[in-house]
Design an enzyme around this catalytic site. Structure first.
Site, PDB file in Angstrom:
ATOM      1  N   CYS A   1       0.793  -1.233   0.000  1.00 14.95           N
ATOM      2  CA  CYS A   1       0.000   0.000   0.000  1.00 14.95           C
ATOM      3  C   CYS A   1       0.828   1.287   0.000  1.00 14.95           C
ATOM      4  CB  CYS A   1      -0.968  -0.015   1.170  1.00 14.95           C
ATOM      5  SG  CYS A   1      -2.261  -1.243   0.921  1.00 14.95           S
TER       6      CYS A   1
HETATM    7  P1  NAD Z   1      -4.119  -9.275  -3.955  1.00 19.90           P
HETATM    8  O1  NAD Z   1      -3.228  -9.300  -5.126  1.00 19.90           O
HETATM    9  O2  NAD Z   1      -3.721  -9.957  -2.693  1.00 19.90           O
HETATM   10  O3  NAD Z   1      -5.547  -9.895  -4.378  1.00 19.90           O
HETATM   11  C1  NAD Z   1      -6.220  -9.630  -5.567  1.00 19.90           C
HETATM   12  C2  NAD Z   1      -7.094 -10.847  -5.911  1.00 19.90           C
HETATM   13  O4  NAD Z   1      -7.929 -10.502  -7.015  1.00 19.90           O
HETATM   14  C3  NAD Z   1      -6.268 -12.052  -6.352  1.00 19.90           C
HETATM   15  O5  NAD Z   1      -6.641 -13.170  -5.571  1.00 19.90           O
HETATM   16  C4  NAD Z   1      -6.638 -12.238  -7.828  1.00 19.90           C
HETATM   17  O6  NAD Z   1      -6.652 -13.593  -8.237  1.00 19.90           O
HETATM   18  C5  NAD Z   1      -8.032 -11.640  -7.878  1.00 19.90           C
HETATM   19  N1  NAD Z   1      -8.467 -11.202  -9.199  1.00 19.90           N
HETATM   20  C6  NAD Z   1      -7.749 -10.542 -10.150  1.00 19.90           C
HETATM   21  N2  NAD Z   1      -8.511 -10.280 -11.217  1.00 19.90           N
HETATM   22  C7  NAD Z   1      -9.750 -10.786 -10.948  1.00 19.90           C
HETATM   23  C8  NAD Z   1     -10.978 -10.811 -11.663  1.00 19.90           C
HETATM   24  N3  NAD Z   1     -11.100 -10.278 -12.865  1.00 19.90           N
HETATM   25  N4  NAD Z   1     -12.032 -11.410 -11.087  1.00 19.90           N
HETATM   26  C9  NAD Z   1     -11.935 -11.975  -9.856  1.00 19.90           C
HETATM   27  N5  NAD Z   1     -10.798 -11.956  -9.124  1.00 19.90           N
HETATM   28  C10 NAD Z   1      -9.719 -11.366  -9.661  1.00 19.90           C
HETATM   29  O7  NAD Z   1      -4.444  -7.745  -3.680  1.00 19.90           O
HETATM   30  P2  NAD Z   1      -4.777  -7.069  -2.247  1.00 19.90           P
HETATM   31  O8  NAD Z   1      -3.566  -6.842  -1.468  1.00 19.90           O
HETATM   32  O9  NAD Z   1      -5.912  -7.801  -1.612  1.00 19.90           O
HETATM   33  O10 NAD Z   1      -5.280  -5.638  -2.757  1.00 19.90           O
HETATM   34  C11 NAD Z   1      -6.481  -5.483  -3.454  1.00 19.90           C
HETATM   35  C12 NAD Z   1      -6.798  -4.001  -3.532  1.00 19.90           C
HETATM   36  O11 NAD Z   1      -7.070  -3.495  -2.227  1.00 19.90           O
HETATM   37  C13 NAD Z   1      -5.647  -3.143  -4.085  1.00 19.90           C
HETATM   38  O12 NAD Z   1      -6.173  -2.080  -4.825  1.00 19.90           O
HETATM   39  C14 NAD Z   1      -5.001  -2.614  -2.827  1.00 19.90           C
HETATM   40  O13 NAD Z   1      -4.321  -1.395  -3.072  1.00 19.90           O
HETATM   41  C15 NAD Z   1      -6.198  -2.413  -1.930  1.00 19.90           C
HETATM   42  N6  NAD Z   1      -5.889  -2.460  -0.503  1.00 19.90           N
HETATM   43  C16 NAD Z   1      -5.205  -3.517  -0.004  1.00 19.90           C
HETATM   44  C17 NAD Z   1      -4.923  -3.559   1.353  1.00 19.90           C
HETATM   45  C18 NAD Z   1      -4.135  -4.709   1.939  1.00 19.90           C
HETATM   46  O14 NAD Z   1      -4.025  -4.769   3.158  1.00 19.90           O
HETATM   47  N7  NAD Z   1      -3.590  -5.621   1.146  1.00 19.90           N
HETATM   48  C19 NAD Z   1      -5.353  -2.535   2.201  1.00 19.90           C
HETATM   49  C20 NAD Z   1      -6.053  -1.471   1.659  1.00 19.90           C
HETATM   50  C21 NAD Z   1      -6.320  -1.453   0.295  1.00 19.90           C
END
Ligand code: NAD
Length: 430
Positions: free
Chosen positions: A268
């Site tokens: 992030c």
């Molecule tokens: P991540 O990479 O861990 O997870 C993303 C998931 O989405 C993966 O499992 C992937 O297979 C799936 N995916 C991709 N394309 C897809 C589709 N078309 N249909 C269905 N599933 C699909 O990402 P994350 O860390 O969970 O982050 C996700 C979002 O949340 C990002 O924008 C991030 O900036 C935001 N965010 C994350 C956190 C955190 O703690 N990780 C905190 C705040 C905000």
């Protein structure tokens, strides 16, 4: 309420399990069948304290995972939490999110099982102009076929305490254009609003996105400011933690986020700061302070390596790297400070042995050719130097294990090791 969560990574799985714990009927959709099987088996696809327990309680009950978008047809709210990675220039690659948003909007336009409309709520972090573009796209796909409203509901949870943060948020930000989205989002989180009394902020989607970026930019800049001050302390031979404790008593500064060290990592802070700089620059304003915050952060791993070189020649040394995850409590290594440190050690010809309680598998994919130990003790055994990169509690309890080192040189980037007799100990900013 029937809710779908698209994307079951760090943010999406916690959200889906958390919403199930609030008694909603939740469908988690991911394109990765292994993640889907893991959730359906009640096992977290990632390491996150408390998540296994929530999944084991709700999977097969009011939480199901699937790879099929058709499962979102009757959802009152479809949250989207897919990844929004950085491009080379720091801007957000919105393609995976757009793909998910388009698939969701098409499914709802063609196969909706509700006659009272759907809310598509973006959890992923995207910039205000990207939010506007996604709104246009959703509304165009929906046409007259179905009533869709876009909402921006940014996520503030911290990896390592994500479940706890979900259940006890300090704020909920609902960025909506119209009443259906506003009412449904508030209803989805009603139990949390009643129990945890978070600040509830209603605004428009673009402002909601900016609140998320401002929040992370502020925290990242605070860390870089205390690191910059910490570097000054180090050159003057002053303990930055003593200084931080004193200034933290000023409530305009606050005592939190004043632990100076090797800097921030994770998916992030670095990504979000780069993204808001890129989006703002594109729109005509270059935020110089945020660029400086990144520059300070990028310099901290080099400062650790410089400290190491003051005491030994890395090319002649076996160096233990303690901690690979970007912070304790997670197996996430994205942008972990251990990555540039390991790269720097390898460039200098050091032999690296690395250890982390949960993130070894992930780092092995990044650096397949270094050695990995099964315990911190094993990593220290025979090492000439140790670099501490993650503040895991178990490192604070190592004590006698340092006696197994050939030279007891310890460079601490997180202030977790108690210096001992016979140890050459250097704190990064103290
Ligand atoms: P991540 O990479 O861990 O997870 C993303 C998931 O989405 C993966 O499992 C992937 O297979 C799936 N995916 C991709 N394309 C897809 C589709 N078309 N249909 C269905 N599933 C699909 O990402 P994350 O860390 O969970 O982050 C996700 C979002 O949340 C990002 O924008 C991030 O900036 C935001 N965010 C994350 C956190 C955190 O703690 N990780 C905190 C705040 C905000």
């Amino acid at each position: 309420m029937r809710i779908a969560v698209i994307g079951s990574g760090y943010a999406g799985t916690t959200l889906a399990a958390g919403l199930a714990a609030l008694d909603h009927d939740v469908t988690a959709v991911d394109i990765d069948p292994e993640i889907v099987s893991s959730i359906n088996a009640g096992e977290a696809p990632i390491h996150e304290p408390g998540l296994d327990q929530l999944l084991s309680e709700h999977a097969g009950q009011n939480l199901t995972a699937t790879t099929e978008y058709a499962a979102i047809r009757d959802a009152a709210i479809v949250f989207i939490a897919v990844q929004t990675p950085s491009r080379e220039d720091g801007s957000i690659d919105v393609a995976p999110l757009r793909g998910a948003v388009q698939s969701a909007a098409r499914t709802l336009a063609e196969e909706s099982h509700r006659d009272d409309g759907h809310v598509v709520a973006i959890k992923s972090t995207v910039t205000p102009p990207q939010v506007s573009a996604l709104r246009d796209e959703i509304l165009e796909i929906a046409g007259d076929a179905v009533h869709l409203e876009l909402a921006m509901n940014p996520e503030f949870l911290r990896e390592g305490s994500a479940v706890e943060d979900f259940l006890n948020p300090n704020k909920l930000v609902f960025g909506t254009d119209a009443s259906l989205a506003r009412e449904r989002l508030e209803a989805a989180f009603t139990p949390l609003i009643a129990d945890a009394s978070p600040a509830v902020i209603h605004t428009d989607p673009e402002t909601a996105s900016m609140i998320k970026y401002a929040n992370n930019a502020f925290l990242a800049a605070k860390i870089s400011l205390i690191n910059d001050l910490g570097n000054i302390c180090k050159v003057f031979g002053i303990d930055a933690y003593e200084v931080a404790e004193a200034i933290g008593t000023d409530d305009r500064i606050g005592e939190r986020f004043l632990r100076s060290g090797v800097g921030f990592g994770g998916s992030c802070f670095p990504k979000d700061v780069r993204a808001i700089i890129a989006a703002s620059t594109e729109a005509g304003y270059e935020p110089s302070l945020l660029s400086a915050a990144l520059a300070v952060n990028d310099g901290q791993p080099d400062r650790m390596l410089d400290l190491l070189e003051r005491h030994t020649t890395p090319a002649e040394s076996r160096v233990a790297v303690l901690g690979l995850a970007f912070k304790p409590g997670t197996d996430d290594i994205r942008n972990s400070r251990s990555i540039p440190v390991i790269e720097g050690l390898l460039e200098r010809g050091a032999t690296v042995i690395a250890y982390d309680p949960v993130a070894t598998k992930q780092m092995r994919e990044r650096f397949p050719d270094i050695e990995y130990a099964r315990s911190a003790r094993e990593a220290l055994d025979g090492a000439g130097a140790a670099l501490v990169l993650t503040a895991w509690d178990e490192f604070a309890a190592l004590n006698g294990a340092f006696e197994e080192m050939s030279d007891r040189i310890v460079i601490d980037g997180r202030r977790v090791i108690e210096p001992q007799d016979g140890m050459t100990y250097e704190g990064l900013t103290w």
